[in-house]
Design a protein around this motif. Structure first.
Motif, PDB file in Angstrom:
ATOM      1  N   GLY A  25      13.073  -1.172  -9.823  1.00 15.57           N
ATOM      2  CA  GLY A  25      12.975  -0.575 -11.155  1.00 15.57           C
ATOM      3  C   GLY A  25      11.683   0.178 -11.389  1.00 15.57           C
ATOM      4  N   ILE A  26      11.052   0.656 -10.306  1.00 18.16           N
ATOM      5  CA  ILE A  26       9.785   1.387 -10.413  1.00 18.16           C
ATOM      6  C   ILE A  26      10.027   2.882 -10.618  1.00 18.16           C
ATOM      7  CG2 ILE A  26       7.698   2.023  -9.117  1.00 18.16           C
ATOM      8  CD1 ILE A  26       7.903  -0.746  -7.755  1.00 18.16           C
ATOM      9  N   ILE A  27      11.107   3.391 -10.011  1.00 22.26           N
ATOM     10  CA  ILE A  27      11.449   4.813 -10.120  1.00 22.26           C
ATOM     11  C   ILE A  27      12.921   4.970 -10.471  1.00 22.26           C
ATOM     12  CG2 ILE A  27       9.712   5.617  -8.463  1.00 22.26           C
ATOM     13  CD1 ILE A  27      12.167   5.927  -6.449  1.00 22.26           C
ATOM     14  N   VAL A  28      13.261   6.168 -10.957  1.00 14.32           N
ATOM     15  CA  VAL A  28      14.652   6.586 -11.110  1.00 14.32           C
ATOM     16  C   VAL A  28      14.760   7.985 -10.508  1.00 14.32           C
ATOM     17  CG1 VAL A  28      15.235   5.218 -13.152  1.00 14.32           C
ATOM     18  CG2 VAL A  28      14.234   7.463 -13.440  1.00 14.32           C
ATOM     19  N   THR A  75      13.444   0.960  -1.985  1.00 12.16           N
ATOM     20  CA  THR A  75      12.837  -0.294  -2.447  1.00 12.16           C
ATOM     21  C   THR A  75      12.281  -0.128  -3.856  1.00 12.16           C
ATOM     22  OG1 THR A  75      12.274  -0.930  -0.186  1.00 12.16           O
ATOM     23  CG2 THR A  75      11.053  -2.026  -1.943  1.00 12.16           C
ATOM     24  N   MET A  76      11.603   0.999  -4.101  1.00 10.40           N
ATOM     25  CA  MET A  76      11.030   1.251  -5.426  1.00 10.40           C
ATOM     26  C   MET A  76      12.126   1.346  -6.479  1.00 10.40           C
ATOM     27  SD  MET A  76       8.044   3.979  -4.369  1.00 10.40           S
ATOM     28  CE  MET A  76       7.364   4.227  -6.017  1.00 10.40           C
ATOM     29  N   LEU A 118       3.409   5.926  -5.507  1.00 11.94           N
ATOM     30  CA  LEU A 118       3.210   5.981  -6.963  1.00 11.94           C
ATOM     31  C   LEU A 118       2.163   7.016  -7.352  1.00 11.94           C
ATOM     32  CD1 LEU A 118       3.274   2.171  -7.741  1.00 11.94           C
ATOM     33  CD2 LEU A 118       4.847   3.878  -8.687  1.00 11.94           C
ATOM     34  N   LEU A 119       1.078   7.075  -6.583  1.00 15.66           N
ATOM     35  CA  LEU A 119       0.001   8.016  -6.889  1.00 15.66           C
ATOM     36  C   LEU A 119       0.371   9.454  -6.530  1.00 15.66           C
ATOM     37  CD1 LEU A 119      -3.027   5.833  -5.761  1.00 15.66           C
ATOM     38  CD2 LEU A 119      -2.270   6.326  -8.100  1.00 15.66           C
ATOM     39  N   SER A 120       1.433   9.630  -5.740  1.00 22.17           N
ATOM     40  CA  SER A 120       1.867  10.967  -5.334  1.00 22.17           C
ATOM     41  C   SER A 120       2.946  11.534  -6.254  1.00 22.17           C
ATOM     42  CB  SER A 120       2.395  10.927  -3.894  1.00 22.17           C
ATOM     43  OG  SER A 120       1.384  10.493  -3.011  1.00 22.17           O
ATOM     44  N   ILE A 121       3.455  10.716  -7.148  1.00 24.45           N
ATOM     45  CA  ILE A 121       4.513  11.148  -8.074  1.00 24.45           C
ATOM     46  C   ILE A 121       3.874  11.581  -9.387  1.00 24.45           C
ATOM     47  CG2 ILE A 121       6.533  10.397  -9.401  1.00 24.45           C
ATOM     48  CD1 ILE A 121       7.055   8.347  -7.100  1.00 24.45           C
ATOM     49  N   MET A 148       0.835  -1.193   0.000  1.00 24.15           N
ATOM     50  CA  MET A 148       0.000   0.000   0.000  1.00 24.15           C
ATOM     51  C   MET A 148       0.879   1.256   0.000  1.00 24.15           C
ATOM     52  SD  MET A 148      -2.727   1.373   2.823  1.00 24.15           S
ATOM     53  CE  MET A 148      -1.447   1.947   3.905  1.00 24.15           C
ATOM     54  N   ALA A 149       1.958   1.244   0.781  1.00 20.25           N
ATOM     55  CA  ALA A 149       2.835   2.417   0.863  1.00 20.25           C
ATOM     56  C   ALA A 149       3.446   2.736  -0.499  1.00 20.25           C
ATOM     57  CB  ALA A 149       3.930   2.187   1.903  1.00 20.25           C
ATOM     58  N   THR A 150       3.845   1.709  -1.220  1.00 17.12           N
ATOM     59  CA  THR A 150       4.397   1.920  -2.558  1.00 17.12           C
ATOM     60  C   THR A 150       3.324   2.480  -3.490  1.00 17.12           C
ATOM     61  OG1 THR A 150       6.057   0.181  -2.295  1.00 17.12           O
ATOM     62  CG2 THR A 150       5.465   0.769  -4.552  1.00 17.12           C
TER      63      THR A 150
END
Length: 150
Positions: free
Chosen positions: A74-77, A69-70, A38-41, A32-34
């Motif tokens: 490979g979810i963010i850079v 962790t993200m 994601l929705l805040s970026i 949920m935290a991830t």
């Protein structure tokens, strides 16, 4: 406690929502935290790392752990902010965009289910009560700040 306090109802409800979101996020190997991050970026421009914590209401150490962790998944850079070389922008990768869309779908489905089962009037009242509670807290109208004795 025979009669439930407002605090109890809020906590129990949020714990149920949180558990539900974590179960759904787990289906995609996430949390949920991830999903909340994601929705805040901003999916197009990225979001400065310094504004992400306040936007999410999180402490820097907790946010750092989630972002690390993200990044590992490979979810963010992280990229240097072109407008301010001292700060970093958090950008979504293609995989991050897919995960963001999944998270958005989970949240929208929750909203749909609630709206299908709660009248507009009751939902409006619920939102008004929640805003009132937040105002009472933010304006320190429940517990007064201690004043120094002179």
């Amino acid at each position: 406690m025979k009669e439930k306090t407002i605090d109890y109802v809020l906590r129990a409800t949020w714990m149920a929502v949180s558990k539900m979101y974590n179960e759904e996020a787990g289906k995609a190997g996430s949390t949920m935290a991830t999903g909340f991050a994601l929705l805040s970026i901003d999916p197009e421009k990225g979001t400065p790392s310094t504004s992400l914590g306040p936007k999410m209401g999180m402490e820097a150490t907790s946010l750092s752990r989630i972002l690390r962790t993200m990044e590992d998944k490979g979810i963010i850079v992280r990229k240097r902010n072109p407008e301010d070389g001292r700060s970093v922008l958090i950008n979504l990768t293609n995989f991050g965009l897919e995960m963001r869309n999944f998270s958005k779908g989970v949240v929208l489905r929750f909203d749909e289910a609630v709206k299908e089962n709660v009248s507009e009037e009751d939902l409006r009242t619920f939102i008004e009560v929640a805003h009132t509670i937040m105002e009472l807290i933010n304006n320190k109208k429940i517990y007064k700040p201690e004043t120094s004795a002179k």
